[in-house]
Design a protein around this motif. Structure first.
Motif, short mmCIF file in Angstrom:
data_model
loop_
_atom_site.label_atom_id
_atom_site.label_comp_id
_atom_site.label_asym_id
_atom_site.label_seq_id
_atom_site.Cartn_x
_atom_site.Cartn_y
_atom_site.Cartn_z
N ILE A 144 0.87 -1.19 0.00
CA ILE A 144 0.00 0.00 0.00
C ILE A 144 0.90 1.23 0.00
CG2 ILE A 144 -1.81 1.26 1.24
CD1 ILE A 144 -2.72 -1.41 2.47
N THR A 145 0.75 2.08 -1.01
CA THR A 145 1.69 3.19 -1.18
C THR A 145 0.99 4.55 -1.16
OG1 THR A 145 1.57 2.95 -3.58
CG2 THR A 145 3.35 1.78 -2.48
N LYS A 171 -1.67 -1.91 -4.09
CA LYS A 171 -2.67 -0.85 -4.14
C LYS A 171 -1.98 0.51 -4.03
CE LYS A 171 -5.63 1.97 -1.71
NZ LYS A 171 -5.21 3.04 -2.62
N PRO A 172 -1.87 1.22 -5.14
CA PRO A 172 -1.25 2.56 -5.09
C PRO A 172 -2.22 3.61 -4.55
CG PRO A 172 -1.90 2.03 -7.34
CD PRO A 172 -2.32 0.86 -6.50
N LYS A 203 -9.95 3.01 -3.91
CA LYS A 203 -10.00 3.74 -2.64
C LYS A 203 -9.34 2.98 -1.50
CE LYS A 203 -14.06 6.60 -3.07
NZ LYS A 203 -15.39 6.32 -3.58
N LEU A 212 -6.54 -5.22 4.38
CA LEU A 212 -6.30 -5.31 5.83
C LEU A 212 -7.12 -6.44 6.45
CD1 LEU A 212 -4.71 -2.73 5.51
CD2 LEU A 212 -6.17 -1.61 7.17
N SER A 225 0.09 7.71 6.07
CA SER A 225 -0.13 8.51 7.28
C SER A 225 -0.05 7.65 8.55
CB SER A 225 -1.50 9.18 7.20
OG SER A 225 -2.50 8.19 7.20
N THR A 228 -3.50 5.74 9.18
CA THR A 228 -3.72 4.51 8.40
C THR A 228 -2.71 3.44 8.82
OG1 THR A 228 -4.48 5.90 6.57
CG2 THR A 228 -4.05 3.60 6.06
N ARG A 231 -4.01 1.55 11.61
CA ARG A 231 -5.04 0.58 11.20
C ARG A 231 -4.40 -0.68 10.64
NH1 ARG A 231 -9.99 3.99 9.61
NH2 ARG A 231 -10.94 2.06 8.92
N ARG A 326 -7.16 19.12 -0.99
CA ARG A 326 -7.24 18.73 0.41
C ARG A 326 -5.91 19.04 1.12
NH1 ARG A 326 -7.39 12.92 3.19
NH2 ARG A 326 -5.54 12.79 1.91
P1 ADP Z 1 -2.33 10.39 2.95
O1 ADP Z 1 -3.10 11.15 3.98
O2 ADP Z 1 -0.94 10.84 2.79
O3 ADP Z 1 -3.06 10.17 1.67
P2 ADP Z 1 -3.03 7.71 3.76
O4 ADP Z 1 -2.47 6.94 4.90
O5 ADP Z 1 -4.45 8.11 3.80
O6 ADP Z 1 -2.08 8.96 3.60
O7 ADP Z 1 -2.77 6.96 2.39
C1 ADP Z 1 -1.71 6.08 2.15
C2 ADP Z 1 -2.24 4.85 1.45
O8 ADP Z 1 -3.12 4.16 2.35
C3 ADP Z 1 -3.07 5.18 0.20
O9 ADP Z 1 -2.82 4.20 -0.79
C4 ADP Z 1 -4.48 5.07 0.73
O10 ADP Z 1 -5.44 4.79 -0.27
C5 ADP Z 1 -4.35 3.92 1.70
N1 ADP Z 1 -5.44 3.84 2.69
C6 ADP Z 1 -6.23 4.84 3.15
N2 ADP Z 1 -7.14 4.36 4.02
C7 ADP Z 1 -6.92 3.03 4.13
C8 ADP Z 1 -7.53 1.96 4.87
N3 ADP Z 1 -8.56 2.16 5.69
N4 ADP Z 1 -7.03 0.73 4.72
C9 ADP Z 1 -5.97 0.50 3.92
N5 ADP Z 1 -5.38 1.44 3.17
C10 ADP Z 1 -5.84 2.70 3.26
#
Ligand code: ADP
Length: 477
Positions: A144-145, A171-172, A203, A212, A225, A228, A231, A326
């Motif tokens: 996950i990137t 999943k990018p 998404k 997950l 982040s 995430t 999680r 955003r």
């Molecule tokens: P940012 O705020 O920098 O976008 P995120 O942590 O939201 O950081 O995003 C990093 C990656 O994690 C993205 O590929 C995003 O789609 C993915 N992501 C966001 N929410 C979830 C989730 N609930 N489960 C798994 N991956 C997620």
């Protein structure tokens, strides 16, 4: 417009698509990219699981050839892929081409590593017994990137995953599917068997969450982040799954009285503002001792005046746009928070308009900040940095380490004594002396401490730690 589809079990699939928008020119649609469902994600996981037994036993030469071919094609197409990267993410074209070259080098490196797999043979403490210690592939890896390095981060997770014999569900980030699609297409054409590498764009809440929740992923490597990342961690305990998390940073750059002013200003300007400050290794806390403080602020302000913020593809642009609306709102909110907290706005802080509609923000420098302000504690992830004035080296080190994060840490000094002490005592995974906090090599470990990272290091030969599992075998001679 054609839809760039997901790759599941070797087939391109997906009719639901979203627009990939250029942050330098929001009128430009870079392409239409598939947005996968939970069912697509489950199919991809099943395909990776089915492909694992054969791929995990594939020959190292086959893996070498595929990874090498991919690296070579990325290098041959560096200008085109760099332009795609600059269009979808907004970093400048030279930065984007540089990142593309790095992605190629990562594939070359792991093509070589595939040929260097080795174990240990040691004697048992019991007579007539031999012990072999080997590394085996982990299994199906979820990757996950984030959006800030659209080609390098996918490369540094996919290349070792495949090198060590794992299969992948990738999943990018939704904002930047273009480069990910391109490298998956390149690897697929390079000869990967069906199901070994599956791409599910879409998404985080759908595709990411389905990953997950799956019991079939043996490992998840994640960059993104803190929220995430947590999680990913919580969900993984339940499935006894290995994880590697790279999250935020609030990286300090210490500038001592004895620093070479030009070196300090270049390192700080690069660390804080290049790539629009959107690097987890960016420095947003410039910790400056009082003897050089005023000269440093004056020179930094002059340097910032010389930086052009404009369309990422324009010649002469030093700083591209913020990645999306955003993130721009987050940056502006933090600038307002900094003002209210009593920091002094020394430069920038304003939106800029350019020939094309984009998310253009001036590089923004606060002075008179304290390390307790929110702008000094929370990751902003934009072109915003603060100068924190300190008395001496001891206070500088204490302030540098007083943060929940620990990814990268820098110092500008001509003192061997302070440089050596700082290297030993900085609470960070990476320490930079007279260099920007960002900008790392591809063949050595990358990662942090404290709230920045969890699990073993990425990149270089240390990547094997995450992507393999160790086996100890005993044989009666
Ligand atoms: P940012 O705020 O920098 O976008 P995120 O942590 O939201 O950081 O995003 C990093 C990656 O994690 C993205 O590929 C995003 O789609 C993915 N992501 C966001 N929410 C979830 C989730 N609930 N489960 C798994 N991956 C997620």
């Amino acid at each position: 417009m054609t839809i760039y589809q997901n790759l599941i079990a070797g087939e391109w699939t997906g009719a639901d698509a979203v627009e990939n928008i250029n942050p330098s020119d929001t009128k430009e649609v870079v392409g239409l990219y598939a947005s996968g469902s939970a069912a697509d994600t489950k199919n991809a996981i099943a395909a990776a699981k089915a492909a694992f037994p054969a791929w995990s036993r594939s020959g190292i030469w086959e893996r070498h050839v595929i990874l090498k071919k991919a690296g070579d094609e990325i290098m041959a197409r560096k200008d085109e892929l760099g332009a795609l990267l600059a269009r979808e993410e907004g970093k400048t074209l030279p930065e984007a081409i540089g990142e593309t070259i790095r992605a190629s080098q990562i594939f070359e490196f792991f093509a070589g590593e595939a040929l260097r797999l080795a174990g240990e043979v040691v004697p048992s403490v019991r007579p007539n017994i031999g012990v072999e210690i080997t590394r085996e592939p982990l299994g199906v890896i979820g990757i996950i990137t984030p959006w800030n390095f659209p080609i390098a981060i996918p490369a540094w997770k996919i290349a070792p995953a495949l090198c060590y014999g794992n299969t992948v569900v990738f999943k990018p980030a939704e904002l930047v599917p273009g480069c990910s699609w391109a490298i998956v297409d390149i690897l697929n054409r390079a000869g990967l068997p069906k199901g070994v590498l599956n791409l599910v764009m879409g998404k985080g809440s759908v595709v990411g969450q389905t990953m997950l929740d799956s019991p079939d992923l043996a490992g998840i490597t994640f960059t993104g982040s803190v929220g995430t990342g947590k999680r990913v961690a919580v969900s993984s305990i339940e499935h006894n799954r290995k994880i590697q998390l790279e999250m935020g940073g609030k990286n300090p750059m210490v500038i001592l009285d004895d620093a070479d002013l030009n070196v300090a200003v270049e390192a700080a300007a690069n660390s804080a503002f290049f790539s629009t400050g959107q690097r987890c290794t960016a420095s947003s806390r410039l910790i400056v001792t009082e003897g050089i403080h005023d000269r440093f602020v004056a020179a930094m302000t002059e340097r910032l005046k010389s930086l052009n913020v404009d369309h990422a593809l324009k010649t002469g642009t030093h700083i591209g746009p913020v990645v999306d609306e955003r993130q721009l709102k987050t940056d502006i909110d933090y600038i307002e928070i900094g003002r209210q907290e009593g920091a002094k706005l020394a430069f920038g802080g304003e939106l800029i308009s350019r020939d094309t509609p984009g998310f253009y923000l001036q590089p923004t420098l606060f002075t008179e900040a304290t390390n307790q302000m929110r702008i000094s504690r929370e990751e902003i992830f934009g072109p915003v940095a603060s100068v924190i004035r300190v008395r001496d080296y001891d206070e500088a080190l204490a302030v540098a380490n007083d943060t929940p994060f620990g990814l990268s840490s820098g110092i500008a000094t001509t003192s061997l004594k302070h440089a050596t002490h700082f290297k030993r005592n900085a609470e960070a995974g990476m320490v930079m002396v007279n260099l920007p906090t960002a900008g790392v090599d591809f063949h050595v470990p990358f990662g942090g401490r404290k709230g920045s990272s969890y699990g073993s290091r990425e990149q270089g030969k240390y990547a094997a730690e995450f992507f393999t599992v160790v086996k100890t075998a005993y044989t009666l001679a």
